[in-house]
Design an enzyme around this catalytic site. Structure first.
Site, PDB file in Angstrom:
ATOM      1  N   ARG A 215       0.841  -1.194   0.000  1.00  0.00           N
ATOM      2  CA  ARG A 215       0.000   0.000   0.000  1.00  0.00           C
ATOM      3  C   ARG A 215       0.879   1.248   0.000  1.00  0.00           C
ATOM      4  NH1 ARG A 215      -2.329  -3.625   3.649  1.00  0.00           N
ATOM      5  NH2 ARG A 215      -4.490  -4.224   3.164  1.00  0.00           N
ATOM      6  N   LYS A 239      -2.213  -2.370   8.051  1.00  0.00           N
ATOM      7  CA  LYS A 239      -3.355  -1.777   8.737  1.00  0.00           C
ATOM      8  C   LYS A 239      -3.486  -2.410  10.122  1.00  0.00           C
ATOM      9  CE  LYS A 239      -6.263  -0.624   4.756  1.00  0.00           C
ATOM     10  NZ  LYS A 239      -7.551  -0.872   4.092  1.00  0.00           N
ATOM     11  N   HIS A 319      -3.210   2.659  -5.536  1.00  0.00           N
ATOM     12  CA  HIS A 319      -3.984   1.448  -5.275  1.00  0.00           C
ATOM     13  C   HIS A 319      -4.142   0.613  -6.543  1.00  0.00           C
ATOM     14  CE1 HIS A 319      -6.222  -0.859  -2.363  1.00  0.00           C
ATOM     15  NE2 HIS A 319      -7.214  -1.009  -3.217  1.00  0.00           N
ATOM     16  N   ARG A 322      -1.302  -1.589  -6.899  1.00  0.00           N
ATOM     17  CA  ARG A 322      -1.501  -2.789  -6.063  1.00  0.00           C
ATOM     18  C   ARG A 322      -2.321  -3.827  -6.826  1.00  0.00           C
ATOM     19  NH1 ARG A 322      -1.487  -4.423  -0.606  1.00  0.00           N
ATOM     20  NH2 ARG A 322      -3.494  -5.052   0.271  1.00  0.00           N
ATOM     21  N   HIS A 345      -3.965  -9.188   3.075  1.00  0.00           N
ATOM     22  CA  HIS A 345      -5.416  -9.242   3.227  1.00  0.00           C
ATOM     23  C   HIS A 345      -5.785 -10.074   4.446  1.00  0.00           C
ATOM     24  CE1 HIS A 345      -6.100  -8.395  -1.335  1.00  0.00           C
ATOM     25  NE2 HIS A 345      -5.985  -7.297  -0.638  1.00  0.00           N
ATOM     26  N   TYR A 354      -9.173 -11.294  -7.621  1.00  0.00           N
ATOM     27  CA  TYR A 354      -8.123 -11.255  -8.642  1.00  0.00           C
ATOM     28  C   TYR A 354      -8.072 -12.530  -9.480  1.00  0.00           C
ATOM     29  CZ  TYR A 354      -6.489  -7.267  -5.978  1.00  0.00           C
ATOM     30  OH  TYR A 354      -6.414  -6.065  -5.332  1.00  0.00           O
TER      31      TYR A 354
END
Length: 374
Positions: A215, A239, A319, A322, A345, A354
Site C-alpha cells: 500500500r 493496517k 492502489h 496494487r 489481506h 483477482y
C-alpha cells in the site's frame, strides 16, 4: 521495522483535536477502538461522520444543545427508525460540491461508510459499555434496524472492473522504461531539472509498489533498517499496526539501491532520519507524504497514457498499482493463499477477486469449449 508514516502522525494530532468537540461517550469509544488496534485514519474518518450526525440532530431540532459535545446519550436511545432513515436520505441527497454548474452528491459507498461508522458507535454503546451498576449505557440500538446495502456485483464483474484500470504485464515494463528513459524528453528546462533531482527516488517508489503490491502508506513508512537486500524483502506495518514482511522483485530492489546511492547527497537528511523516501520542503529533508506519492503516480501515469490525439491521459492511483501487481501474480500462476499473505489481506474474499481478472483468458476457454462442440 517500518515506522509510522507522516500521515499517521498527522491523523493522530487531528483526531485528538477533533475529540475536544466530541461528547464524552464518543471519546470513550475512540479510546476503546484504539486499544482494539483500529487504525487512526479510520477513527478520524469516524469522528468526521459522528460530527456530521450530531450537527444534523441539532439542525433538525432533535437535540436542544448549544454545542454537539453536549449531545446526551438519552437522545441516542430514543431516536426512532424514521429519524435515522431521514438522516440516511439527507446523506444521499445533500449537495457536497458544485463546479461549473455540476452538482456532486455523495457516492453510495460514502453513505454506507457513514452509516457503518454510526452502527459501530451504537453497537459499542449498547453492548460494550458499563456504568456504575455494571449495565450498558442503554440497550435500544436503532441502527440495528438500518440495512446497509452490499455490493451486488459478482466476483467476475468486480475483477473485470479492476482489470480495466490497471497496468497489464507488458505495460508495467513499458511504464517503468518510460519513467527511466522517456518522460524527461519533452519537459521544459525547469520541469526537467526538478524531475532529474527526484528521478531516482520516484522510480524507486513506483518500482517498489509495482514490485511488491504494498500500500502507498506502507511504502511511505518504509525505514532504512527495514530493508533486507540479501533476502530481497522489506518489513512494513500493515493496517491495524500489524508488522509484516513482504518479498520484493529483484529489479525493484535494484531501483531502490540506485535511489539510496544518491539519497544523502540529493536530500541531505539528518543522520537520524529513519525514513527511506524523502522530499525537500523549504530546503530541508522530510519524509515524503502519502498525498505527494499519490500526486506523483497520477502525474506519471497520466503522461504515460497521453498521446498526440488526446493530450491528457488517464491517471492511475497507487492502489491501482496494487491491483496491477496482484493481477500479474495470478496470471503468472501464483496462488491465492500466497497472494493473500503478500498483500496483507485479512480474508480470502478480498483476494479472490483477482482470480477472475482476465477476460481474455475467459474468452480462450469459451472458444475452446465451442471448438470441441462442433
Amino acid at each position: 521495522m517500518a515506522g509510522p508514516s507522516r500521515e499517521k502522525l498527522m491523523h493522530e494530532k487531528r483526531l485528538e483535536s477533533k475529540l475536544v468537540d466530541m461528547p464524552e461517550y464518543v471519546i470513550e469509544y475512540i479510546r476503546a477502538k484504539k486499544r482494539a488496534k483500529f487504525s487512526v485514519s479510520t477513527l478520524l474518518g469516524y469522528v468526521h461522520d459522528f460530527q456530521k450526525f450530531f450537527e444534523w440532530l441539532k439542525s433538525e431540532g432533535l437535540t436542544q444543545v448549544n454545542h454537539i459535545k453536549d449531545t446526551p446519550l438519552s437522545i441516542l436511545e430514543i431516536l426512532s427508525k424514521e429519524n435515522v432513515e431521514y438522516y440516511k436520505e439527507f446523506l444521499e441527497e445533500e449537495n457536497i460540491s458544485e463546479r461549473e454548474n455540476v452538482i456532486k452528491k455523495r457516492s453510495e459507498q460514502s453513505v454506507h461508510r457513514n452509516i457503518s461508522a454510526l452502527k459501530s458507535l451504537f453497537n459499542y454503546l449498547t453492548t460494550e459499555t458499563e456504568d456504575e451498576n455494571g449495565e450498558c449505557y442503554f440497550y435500544r440500538n436503532v441502527f440495528k434496524k438500518i440495512v446497509v446495502g452490499k455490493e451486488k456485483a459478482t466476483a467476475s464483474n468486480r475483477a473485470r472492473k479492476i482489470s480495466s484500470v490497471i497496468l497489464g504485464d507488458d505495460e508495467i515494463t513499458e511504464f517503468l522504461n518510460y519513467l527511466k528513459n522517456g518522460y524527461e524528453k519533452n519537459l521544459e528546462p525547469k520541469k526537467k531539472s526538478l524531475f532529474l533531482r527526484d528521478k531516482e527516488r520516484d522510480i524507486a517508489l513506483i518500482s517498489m509498489m509495482l514490485g511488491s503490491g504494498v500500500r502507498v502508506s506502507e511504502i511511505a513508512s518504509l525505514t532504512l533498517h527495514s530493508i533486507d537486500f540479501q533476502k530481497e524483502q522489506i518489513d512494513i506495518v500493515r493496517k491495524g499496526n500489524k508488522a509484516d514482511t513482504v518479498l520484493v522483485l529483484p529489479s525493484a530492489m535494484n531501483d531502490l539501491k540506485e535511489y539510496l546511492r544518491v539519497r544523502q547527497e540529493r536530500y541531505k537528511p539528518q543522520n537520524n532520519e529513519p525514513y527511506v523516501f524523502l522530499a525537500k520542503y523549504k530546503g530541508a529533508a522530510q519524509p515524503i507524504s502519502v498525498r505527494a506519492i499519490q500526486s506523483l503516480v497520477e502525474k506519471y501515469t497520466r503522461a504515460f497514457n497521453s498521446n498526440e490525439e488526446f493530450e491528457i491521459g488517464k491517471a492511475l492511483s497507487p492502489h491501482k498499482f496494487r491491483h496491477s501487481f496482484a493481477s500479474e501474480w495470478v496470471r503468472k500462476g501464483g496462488g491465492a493463499v500466497l497472494l493473500r499473505d503478500q498483500l496483507g489481506h485479512s480474508s480470502f474474499e478480498t483476494t479472490t477477486k483477482y482470480t477472475n481478472l482476465s477476460i481474455e483468458e475467459s474468452k480462450k476457454v469459451i472458444d475452446h469449449i465451442e471448438s470441441t462442440r462442433k
